[in-house]
Scaffold this motif. Structure first.
Motif, PDB file in Angstrom:
ATOM      1  N   VAL A 140       0.844  -1.203   0.000  1.00 54.54           N
ATOM      2  CA  VAL A 140       0.000   0.000   0.000  1.00 54.54           C
ATOM      3  C   VAL A 140       0.875   1.248   0.000  1.00 54.54           C
ATOM      4  O   VAL A 140       0.630   2.186  -0.765  1.00 54.54           O
ATOM      5  CB  VAL A 140      -0.963  -0.003   1.201  1.00 54.54           C
ATOM      6  N   LYS A 141       1.891   1.255   0.833  1.00 52.31           N
ATOM      7  CA  LYS A 141       2.794   2.415   0.915  1.00 52.31           C
ATOM      8  C   LYS A 141       3.431   2.680  -0.452  1.00 52.31           C
ATOM      9  O   LYS A 141       3.483   3.823  -0.918  1.00 52.31           O
ATOM     10  CB  LYS A 141       3.872   2.162   1.969  1.00 52.31           C
ATOM     11  N   GLN A 142       3.915   1.631  -1.097  1.00 54.21           N
ATOM     12  CA  GLN A 142       4.540   1.780  -2.414  1.00 54.21           C
ATOM     13  C   GLN A 142       3.534   2.267  -3.457  1.00 54.21           C
ATOM     14  O   GLN A 142       3.846   3.140  -4.275  1.00 54.21           O
ATOM     15  CB  GLN A 142       5.152   0.446  -2.859  1.00 54.21           C
ATOM     16  N   SER A 143       2.333   1.731  -3.406  1.00 53.96           N
ATOM     17  CA  SER A 143       1.303   2.104  -4.369  1.00 53.96           C
ATOM     18  C   SER A 143       0.917   3.575  -4.223  1.00 53.96           C
ATOM     19  O   SER A 143       0.822   4.306  -5.216  1.00 53.96           O
ATOM     20  CB  SER A 143       0.073   1.211  -4.189  1.00 53.96           C
ATOM     21  N   VAL A 144       0.694   4.020  -2.999  1.00 52.58           N
ATOM     22  CA  VAL A 144       0.320   5.418  -2.769  1.00 52.58           C
ATOM     23  C   VAL A 144       1.462   6.342  -3.177  1.00 52.58           C
ATOM     24  O   VAL A 144       1.238   7.359  -3.855  1.00 52.58           O
ATOM     25  CB  VAL A 144      -0.098   5.654  -1.304  1.00 52.58           C
ATOM     26  N   ALA A 145       2.681   5.995  -2.799  1.00 57.13           N
ATOM     27  CA  ALA A 145       3.837   6.833  -3.158  1.00 57.13           C
ATOM     28  C   ALA A 145       3.990   6.942  -4.672  1.00 57.13           C
ATOM     29  O   ALA A 145       4.235   8.037  -5.206  1.00 57.13           O
ATOM     30  CB  ALA A 145       5.110   6.265  -2.527  1.00 57.13           C
ATOM     31  N   THR A 146       3.825   5.834  -5.370  1.00 59.70           N
ATOM     32  CA  THR A 146       3.929   5.844  -6.835  1.00 59.70           C
ATOM     33  C   THR A 146       2.817   6.684  -7.455  1.00 59.70           C
ATOM     34  O   THR A 146       3.058   7.468  -8.388  1.00 59.70           O
ATOM     35  CB  THR A 146       3.874   4.405  -7.380  1.00 59.70           C
ATOM     36  N   THR A 147       1.607   6.545  -6.943  1.00 60.06           N
ATOM     37  CA  THR A 147       0.482   7.325  -7.468  1.00 60.06           C
ATOM     38  C   THR A 147       0.722   8.819  -7.267  1.00 60.06           C
ATOM     39  O   THR A 147       0.514   9.620  -8.188  1.00 60.06           O
ATOM     40  CB  THR A 147      -0.836   6.889  -6.801  1.00 60.06           C
ATOM     41  N   LEU A 148       1.149   9.210  -6.081  1.00 56.42           N
ATOM     42  CA  LEU A 148       1.429  10.628  -5.820  1.00 56.42           C
ATOM     43  C   LEU A 148       2.518  11.152  -6.755  1.00 56.42           C
ATOM     44  O   LEU A 148       2.400  12.258  -7.304  1.00 56.42           O
ATOM     45  CB  LEU A 148       1.837  10.835  -4.357  1.00 56.42           C
TER      46      LEU A 148
END
Length: 188
Positions: free
Chosen positions: A9-17
Motif C-alpha cells: 500500500v505504501k509503495q502504491s500510494v507513493a507511486t500514485t502521488l
C-alpha cells in the motif's frame, strides 16, 4: 507482490502521488476487499496513516458487494470510508442493503457500469415511456432516476462530449411519482 500488505500500500500510494505530480489526493479507493478481513484492515490502516498525514483526504472502497464485510470495515476503521463504489446491477441485487447502510451513515454510493450493466432496464416500458414523455434518452432517464436515490452518484465513463452534455442535462429532468415507482419495481 511478495511484500507485506502495508508495504504494498505504501509503495502504491507513493507511486500514485509521484505519477500525479502532487503531494495529496482528494480521494483514494481501495480496489476491493482482500481475501480476509484481517488483510483488508492491514491495508486500510496504512491508508488511514496516509489520510492522517494529509496525503489522502477521503478514503473509500470499490467492488465490495458483501454488506457484512463493508459494515465490518466501517465499524473497525478509525477513518471511516466515505465512498463505496460498486457496479449497480441485478446480479448484486442492486446493492439494496449496502445502499441503505450508505445512506444511513453518510457514505456516498458510486455506481459504475450503470448503463451497460442494465440494458433490460433501459429497454423497459417505464424508462422508455418516461424518455418519450420528456423528449430525453433512456440513459438520461435512468441517470436521473439513480441520482434521485439519495447519496447515489452514477459514474460515467464516456469520452463523447455529446454524451457528457446529456448526462448533465439528465439532472434537470423531472420524473413523475408513477415513473419512479415503475423503475423502483425493477430494482428493489
Amino acid at each position: 507482490k511478495d511484500a507485506p500488505i502495508p508495504t504494498q500500500v505504501k509503495q502504491s500510494v507513493a507511486t500514485t502521488l509521484k505519477n500525479m505530480k502532487t503531494d495529496y489526493m482528494d480521494s483514494l479507493l481501495m480496489h476491493s476487499p482482500y481475501q480476509t478481513h484481517k488483510e483488508t484492515m492491514e491495508a486500510w490502516r496504512e491508508l488511514e496513516r496516509f489520510q492522517r498525514e494529509g496525503a489522502i483526504r477521503r478514503l473509500g472502497i470499490s467492488n465490495c458487494y458483501d454488506a457484512k464485510a463493508f459494515k465490518q470495515l466501517y465499524a473497525d476503521a478509525s477513518v471511516k470510508p466515505t465512498v463505496l463504489q460498486n457496479r449497480f446491477y441485478k446480479d448484486s441485487g442492486y446493492d439494496v442493503e449496502l445502499r441503505k447502510f450508505c445512506r444511513d451513515n453518510g457514505v456516498t454510493y458510486q455506481s459504475f457500469w450503470t448503463l451497460t450493466a442494465n440494458p433490460d432496464i433501459l429497454k423497459s416500458a417505464p424508462v422508455q415511456n418516461a424518455a418519450r414523455r420528456l423528449g430525453a434518452t433512456a440513459p438520461q432517464v435512468f441517470f436521473r432516476y439513480v441520482s434521485g436515490l439519495g447519496g447515489f452518484v452514477p459514474l460515467t465513463g464516456t469520452k463523447d462530449e455529446q454524451h457528457m452534455r446529456e448526462d448533465l442535462a439528465a439532472l434537470a429532468l423531472e420524473l413523475t411519482p408513477e415513473e419512479v415507482q415503475g423503475i423502483d419495481s425493477m430494482i428493489r
